[in-house]
Design a protein around this motif. Structure first.
Motif, PDB file in Angstrom:
ATOM      1  N   VAL A   1       0.994  -1.078   0.012  1.00 60.78           N
ATOM      2  CA  VAL A   1       0.054   0.050  -0.059  1.00 60.78           C
ATOM      3  C   VAL A   1       0.779   1.145   0.023  1.00 60.78           C
ATOM      4  O   VAL A   1       0.602   2.180  -0.785  1.00 60.78           O
ATOM      5  CB  VAL A   1      -1.028  -0.225   1.355  1.00 60.78           C
ATOM      6  N   GLY A   2       2.120   1.217   0.659  1.00 57.72           N
ATOM      7  CA  GLY A   2       2.900   2.371   0.895  1.00 57.72           C
ATOM      8  C   GLY A   2       3.339   2.623  -0.497  1.00 57.72           C
ATOM      9  O   GLY A   2       3.716   3.788  -0.836  1.00 57.72           O
TER      10      GLY A   2
ATOM     11  N   SER B   1       0.929   3.974  -2.997  1.00 53.30           N
ATOM     12  CA  SER B   1       0.525   5.378  -2.506  1.00 53.30           C
ATOM     13  C   SER B   1       1.592   6.567  -2.884  1.00 53.30           C
ATOM     14  O   SER B   1       1.159   7.690  -3.244  1.00 53.30           O
ATOM     15  CB  SER B   1       0.336   5.392  -0.926  1.00 53.30           C
ATOM     16  N   CYS B   2       2.911   5.928  -2.604  1.00 51.03           N
ATOM     17  CA  CYS B   2       4.051   6.949  -3.071  1.00 51.03           C
ATOM     18  C   CYS B   2       3.797   7.253  -4.394  1.00 51.03           C
ATOM     19  O   CYS B   2       4.146   8.233  -4.822  1.00 51.03           O
ATOM     20  CB  CYS B   2       5.385   6.344  -2.632  1.00 51.03           C
TER      21      CYS B   2
ATOM     22  N   GLY C   1       1.103   7.391  -6.351  1.00 53.49           N
ATOM     23  CA  GLY C   1       0.191   8.089  -6.390  1.00 53.49           C
ATOM     24  C   GLY C   1       0.395   9.745  -6.172  1.00 53.49           C
ATOM     25  O   GLY C   1       0.166  10.654  -6.699  1.00 53.49           O
ATOM     26  N   LYS C   2       1.297   9.805  -4.967  1.00 54.77           N
ATOM     27  CA  LYS C   2       1.575  11.271  -4.624  1.00 54.77           C
ATOM     28  C   LYS C   2       2.605  11.885  -5.473  1.00 54.77           C
ATOM     29  O   LYS C   2       2.696  13.181  -5.937  1.00 54.77           O
ATOM     30  CB  LYS C   2       2.212  11.197  -2.991  1.00 54.77           C
TER      31      LYS C   2
ATOM     32  N   TRP D   1       9.114  11.288  -2.761  1.00 55.70           N
ATOM     33  CA  TRP D   1       8.075  10.186  -3.187  1.00 55.70           C
ATOM     34  C   TRP D   1       8.868   8.962  -3.885  1.00 55.70           C
ATOM     35  O   TRP D   1       8.331   7.863  -3.489  1.00 55.70           O
ATOM     36  CB  TRP D   1       6.788  10.700  -3.758  1.00 55.70           C
TER      37      TRP D   1
ATOM     38  N   THR E   1      -4.920   0.199  -1.022  1.00 56.86           N
ATOM     39  CA  THR E   1      -4.743   1.179  -2.025  1.00 56.86           C
ATOM     40  C   THR E   1      -5.948   1.653  -2.412  1.00 56.86           C
ATOM     41  O   THR E   1      -6.180   2.804  -2.705  1.00 56.86           O
ATOM     42  CB  THR E   1      -3.897   0.615  -3.290  1.00 56.86           C
TER      43      THR E   1
ATOM     44  N   VAL F   1      -6.783   4.169   0.574  1.00 56.42           N
ATOM     45  CA  VAL F   1      -6.019   5.363   0.510  1.00 56.42           C
ATOM     46  C   VAL F   1      -6.701   6.267  -0.863  1.00 56.42           C
ATOM     47  O   VAL F   1      -6.642   7.265  -0.511  1.00 56.42           O
ATOM     48  CB  VAL F   1      -4.517   4.959   0.127  1.00 56.42           C
ATOM     49  N   GLY F   2      -6.872   5.646  -1.742  1.00 61.08           N
ATOM     50  CA  GLY F   2      -7.662   6.408  -2.965  1.00 61.08           C
ATOM     51  C   GLY F   2      -8.817   7.127  -2.310  1.00 61.08           C
ATOM     52  O   GLY F   2      -8.924   8.204  -2.810  1.00 61.08           O
TER      53      GLY F   2
ATOM     54  N   ILE G   1      -7.595   9.606   1.030  1.00 65.96           N
ATOM     55  CA  ILE G   1      -6.472  10.592   0.663  1.00 65.96           C
ATOM     56  C   ILE G   1      -6.445  11.204  -0.708  1.00 65.96           C
ATOM     57  O   ILE G   1      -6.627  12.416  -0.565  1.00 65.96           O
ATOM     58  CB  ILE G   1      -5.023   9.802   0.746  1.00 65.96           C
ATOM     59  N   PHE G   2      -6.927  10.519  -1.819  1.00 72.49           N
ATOM     60  CA  PHE G   2      -6.905  11.026  -3.063  1.00 72.49           C
ATOM     61  C   PHE G   2      -8.402  11.584  -3.274  1.00 72.49           C
ATOM     62  O   PHE G   2      -8.537  11.765  -4.473  1.00 72.49           O
ATOM     63  CB  PHE G   2      -6.311  10.175  -3.937  1.00 72.49           C
TER      64      PHE G   2
END
Length: 108
Positions: free
Chosen positions: A14-15, A18-19, A21-22, A34, A73, A76-77, A80-81
């Motif tokens: 997931v990390g 996510s990185c 994505g950022k 990132w 993920t 997180v989407g 976070i997103f």
């Protein structure tokens, strides 16, 4: 113990997702940080996955690892997103979670 390593490996998956994505929304040195986070998470995730597969069946371990990564993920989407949430997305996410749990219970 290897199930715990597998869960942690999934969280690092997931990390790294996510990185990525950022990094997509940044540039310059911030994007570089990132991408460094991506490679660190990727490395840790892979090392833990390899360790977990020493005693767990590869098919089960890989399915659980990718499942944790996929569920995490998506969450997180959403959180976070600010990706959309609808009935079908939640429904299929729930079936994925149930499948991961089911694999854990039927694996020896």
């Amino acid at each position: 113990m290897n199930w715990i390593l597998l869960v942690i490996a999934g969280l690092f998956e997931v990390g790294f997702a996510s990185c990525l994505g950022k990094a997509k929304y940044t540039q310059g040195i911030e994007a570089t940080y990132w991408y460094i986070g991506f490679f660190v998470c990727l490395t840790i995730s892979m090392v833990l996955l390899v360790k977990a597969t020493e005693t767990l069946p590869i098919g089960t371990a890989y399915a659980v690892w990718t499942g944790i990564g996929a569920v995490g993920t998506v969450l997180v989407g959403i959180f976070i997103f600010k990706e959309p949430v609808d009935f079908w997305r939640v429904f299929f996410l729930s079936t994925l979670i149930l499948s991961i749990v089911g694999l854990k219970f039927v694996s020896h």
